[in-house]
Enzyme design. Structure first.
Site, PDB file in Angstrom:
ATOM      1  N   CYS A  15       0.913  -1.096  -0.155  1.00 21.93           N
ATOM      2  CA  CYS A  15       0.170   0.025   0.037  1.00 21.93           C
ATOM      3  C   CYS A  15       0.935   1.255  -0.126  1.00 21.93           C
ATOM      4  O   CYS A  15       2.146   1.459  -0.140  1.00 21.93           O
ATOM      5  CB  CYS A  15      -0.973  -0.054   1.283  1.00 21.93           C
ATOM      6  SG  CYS A  15       0.112   0.357   2.717  1.00 21.93           S
ATOM      7  N   CYS A  18       3.523   1.621   2.620  1.00 22.69           N
ATOM      8  CA  CYS A  18       4.935   1.016   2.268  1.00 22.69           C
ATOM      9  C   CYS A  18       5.968   2.105   1.351  1.00 22.69           C
ATOM     10  O   CYS A  18       6.903   1.928   1.749  1.00 22.69           O
ATOM     11  CB  CYS A  18       4.710  -0.445   1.648  1.00 22.69           C
ATOM     12  SG  CYS A  18       3.873  -1.432   2.448  1.00 22.69           S
ATOM     13  N   ASP A 431       8.908  30.165 -30.339  1.00 21.07           N
ATOM     14  CA  ASP A 431       9.970  30.283 -31.490  1.00 21.07           C
ATOM     15  C   ASP A 431       9.173  30.386 -32.749  1.00 21.07           C
ATOM     16  O   ASP A 431       8.353  29.801 -33.132  1.00 21.07           O
ATOM     17  CB  ASP A 431      11.196  29.435 -31.338  1.00 21.07           C
ATOM     18  CG  ASP A 431      12.300  29.538 -32.395  1.00 21.07           C
ATOM     19  OD1 ASP A 431      12.567  30.901 -32.414  1.00 21.07           O
ATOM     20  OD2 ASP A 431      12.890  28.742 -33.127  1.00 21.07           O
ATOM     21  N   ASP A 629      12.827  24.712 -30.995  1.00 20.50           N
ATOM     22  CA  ASP A 629      13.499  23.721 -31.531  1.00 20.50           C
ATOM     23  C   ASP A 629      15.062  23.851 -31.714  1.00 20.50           C
ATOM     24  O   ASP A 629      15.678  22.859 -31.942  1.00 20.50           O
ATOM     25  CB  ASP A 629      12.786  23.299 -32.797  1.00 20.50           C
ATOM     26  CG  ASP A 629      13.454  24.191 -34.066  1.00 20.50           C
ATOM     27  OD1 ASP A 629      13.531  25.405 -33.669  1.00 20.50           O
ATOM     28  OD2 ASP A 629      13.768  23.616 -34.967  1.00 20.50           O
ATOM     29  N   ASP A 633      17.348  28.144 -28.554  1.00 13.89           N
ATOM     30  CA  ASP A 633      15.995  28.176 -27.670  1.00 13.89           C
ATOM     31  C   ASP A 633      16.458  27.506 -26.434  1.00 13.89           C
ATOM     32  O   ASP A 633      15.430  27.708 -25.452  1.00 13.89           O
ATOM     33  CB  ASP A 633      15.002  27.245 -28.509  1.00 13.89           C
ATOM     34  CG  ASP A 633      14.328  27.936 -29.712  1.00 13.89           C
ATOM     35  OD1 ASP A 633      14.361  29.205 -29.710  1.00 13.89           O
ATOM     36  OD2 ASP A 633      14.168  27.316 -30.608  1.00 13.89           O
TER      37      ASP A 633
END
Length: 734
Positions: A15, A18, A431, A629, A633
């Site tokens: 559970c 634990c 961008d 990308d 950036d």
């Protein structure tokens, strides 16, 4: 200093308590910097200082708590098979159910409206009931005793403690009644509680079985990623063609891939032409044409022609291995919302034991004075009905399914917190090049003001040879077509966002934006009309000066992705504030922004200025997502609350971002937002029902409306319901 992180497979957790106990104990060890334990994945991640502690000592800490911790396998191997665990639980459940049938049958003798049911005398015999219950209680239920002992000896309490307290009370009280007045046969009519003990354990076993089956379905997406990998490869070595296991591949190997075969590793095509199905990675169903010189991704499928490729990446370096690592990372880490469940389960078991004690004394003293059996039955039901399992499964199970569905759709969330935060973004910054546009610029117009065109391209191509910027690459491609070979430039210095300065064949050359040349005192008056005309059309203009004189200018255009306008419209409808931040000139940026529907534009900004703009939004209390990308950036992606990299971009952008879109268009961003939203909605549903179940079940049980075996069935169903609700994410509409 970057500290290592080790992943452990942890067996024996029952559970959320634990998982919390492991985190608490391991985090106290000297040298341990961070611990995250995932109950659903049965996995723990530990970041530590190797100078103070090693992974073996960390595993020992977990093992001392009564669990089994082993280092996680390499992500290129097949995931652990859950089938053996399901078979083990199925055997236990069937055995317990068969042994419980006589006890269920005997219950009919004590229920007035079932008085017409024939009950064999043997089933009512206390000794027979004792013999039937004993193996359920102490053999099938041994794991509960072991878990409870391990928990208590480390001064904590988990679900096993509740189960052992309740079933042991029922069993030993019935055992006491069985032998109290033996061999008085009138005891056959005395209410015993063997069926409570047996049915509680039986229902818990069945519940764990159904939970394991459901959890195996949540892991299916990850298993499918492993299954994409080819098992063998056909390689050329020493002029011989041989078939070897995929593990035997080396960088530089020449691999033959026939039509219909899976590409075994990342590489570059040496010869041949074909179309390749990359849908497993990009989510795009249309195959991609490939020829010599193109790169291919391992685990994609060659459709038409034979290919010979050179292996460039193997093992954990491959795109597939990195995707698997990202998905596992997201599924193993916790979302911030998980802290609600963690804080509750921390004190849950002691509170329930207290409530059960109050229930016992209330029934024994007030409601049914002196009726020990009745009071015990009510307390047992409270102990059983209030299990924290559903609460512990609520968040990690949804994260597990949500991140798996995202991977299937070509979206990679690196951590659970990213899945939680993305849909909350107030501002989304884009961008331009490679994000809104295709990032494949080409030369559209050339104006040579001094000298011959061939000489112009000779100089311009030379200074652009070392740059990785998409515009520089477009200029270089045209230059190579005009003049070959190109001379080497010296004393080259690139200023990101502006341009490049170099010496070519003894001449001082400047190439870049109009602002860059103006800063160097170049007179641009001759080109003002041409510059204005090109920028108004949304084109980027690169100007070149040789020895202080403007030599010419080139207009470069980049096509807007067909999906950008539609995706941005959908983001507007979601109520997002959109802005574009680009290093390109103001006019070109405004033209692109108008076309796709973005009203706010920050143009002609340097990479570090992008980060400053994002911070200005954050200072206003807004949650900011950045989509990009390129290498330039990376600073903005790291500053943003959520960095989103388009998967076709550079490795720097992808490694810096929190979310990676494998598709080439912005539809993937919309998909990511919708999945984030759906996953968080699912988590909140799970938490609500888990809490509502306890808020309703505990009072009803205290008042005596639920028998212990009914409470056990309800508790098991609460956990199963949470897992099944999480599985609904697999069918979410995007």
């Amino acid at each position: 200093m970057k500290y290592p992180t080790t992943t452990f497979q942890i067996k024996g957790m029952t559970c959320a308590a634990c998982a919390n106990r492991i985190e608490k104990v391991v985090s106290r060890a000297e040298g341990v910097l961070d611990v995250q334990v995932n109950l659903t994945m049965e996995r723990g991640k530990v970041t530590y200082d190797p100078a103070k502690i090693d992974h073996n000592r960390i595993a020992d800490k977990v093992n001392q708590l009564g669990f089994t911790a082993v280092m996680q396998r390499e992500n290129t191997e097949t995931p652990l098979d859950s089938g053996s665990e399901i078979r083990r639980l199925a055997l236990k459940s069937i055995t317990a159910l068969l042994l419980s049938v006589p006890l269920l049958w005997a219950m009919a003798a004590h229920i007035p409206f079932l008085s017409f049911v024939y009950v064999p005398a043997l089933f009512l015999n206390p000794l027979f009931q004792l013999l039937v219950t004993f193996p359920i209680q102490f053999l099938i239920g041994f794991s509960f005793y072991r878990g409870a002992w391990n928990s208590l000896r480390h001064r904590s309490a988990n679900m096993d403690v509740l189960v052992v307290l309740s079933t042991s009370a029922a069993f030993f009280y019935s055992h006491y009644l069985t032998f109290q007045s033996w061999p008085d046969r009138s005891l056959h009519n005395t209410p015993l509680y063997y069926e409570s003990s047996a049915l509680i354990i039986t229902f818990l076993c069945i519940g764990k079985l159904l939970e394991a089956i459901s959890k195996s379905k949540t892991l299916r997406t990850l298993e499918q990623l492993y299954e994409l990998q080819s098992k063998e490869a056909t390689v050329i070595r020493q002029k011989q063609t041989i078939i070897i296991p995929i593990e035997g591949l080396m960088r530089g190997d020449l691999v033959l891939v026939g039509p219909g075969e899976t590409i075994p590793a990342d590489g570059e095509i040496v010869s041949g032409a074909s179309v390749v199905d990359e849908s497993a990675f990009t989510g795009e169903s249309i195959p991609v044409a490939k020829q010599a010189g193109d790169r291919v991704i391992g685990a994609t499928r060659n459709i038409s022609g034979p290919l010979t490729l050179k292996v460039t990446k193997i093992g954990s370096e491959t795109a597939l291995a990195q995707i698997i690592a990202i998905v596992e990372e997201a599924q193993a880490t916790k979302a911030p919302i998980q802290r609600i469940a963690d804080e509750l389960t921390e004190v849950f078991v002691p509170i329930i034991v207290t409530i059960a004690s109050i229930t016992f004394f209330a029934w024994y003293i007030l409601f049914n004075p002196g009726a020990l059996g009745t009071a015990l039955e009510k307390a047992i039901a409270v102990l059983i009905v209030a299990c924290p399992c559903a609460l512990g499964l609520a968040t990690p199970t949804s994260i597990l399914v949500g991140s798996g569905v995202a991977a299937r759709e070509g979206v990679l969330f690196k951590q659970g917190k990213d899945l939680e935060l993305l849909h909350k973004a107030d501002v989304i910054a884009f961008d331009k090049t490679g994000t809104i546009t295709k990032g494949e610029p080409h030369v559209s117009d050339v104006w040579v003001l001094v000298g011959q065109q061939q000489s112009f391209w000779r100089m311009l191509g030379s200074v652009e040879q070392q740059s990785e910027h998409p515009i520089a690459q477009a200029l270089l491609r045209t230059a190579v077509q005009q003049v070959a070979p190109l001379p080497q430039a010296s004393n080259q210095q690139e200023i990101p966002g502006f341009g490049v300065e170099a010496v070519v064949e003894g001449k001082h050359v400047l190439a870049g934006s109009s602002r860059f040349l103006q800063q160097h005192g170049i007179d641009l008056s001759r080109a003002e009309h041409m510059l204005s005309h090109a920028e108004q059309q949304g084109k980027n203009v690169v100007m070149m000066a040789v020895n202080g004189t403007l030599a010419g200018l080139v207009a470069v255009t980049d096509t807007i992705k067909p999906s950008s306008r539609k995706a941005i419209l959908r983001l507007h409808k979601m109520g997002k504030e959109l802005t574009m931040i680009t290093g390109d000139n103001e006019r070109a940026a405004q033209a692109v922004a108008r076309h796709v529907g973005i009203s706010r534009v920050h143009a002609e900004v340097l990479p570090e200025e992008k980060a400053r703009i994002l911070r200005s939004y954050q200072q206003k209390g807004k949650l900011v997502a950045m989509v990009g990308d390129g290498t330039n950036d990376a600073p903005a992606l790291s500053v943003a609350d959520i960095g989103v990299a388009v998967g076709t971009g550079t490795n720097v952008a992808i490694s810096t971002a929190d979310v990676v879109i494998m598709r080439k268009d912005l539809d993937g961003l919309v998909t990511a937002l919708l999945l984030s939203q759906a996953t968080m909605r699912n988590i909140k549903q799970n938490l609500f029902w888990a809490l509502a179940y306890n808020c309703i079940g505990i009072p009803l049980t205290m008042l005596g409306f639920l028998a212990p075996w009914v409470a056990a069935a309800a508790m098991a169903m609460s956990s199963i319901t949470v897992v099944w609700n999480a599985l609904r994410l697999r069918r979410v509409r995007l």
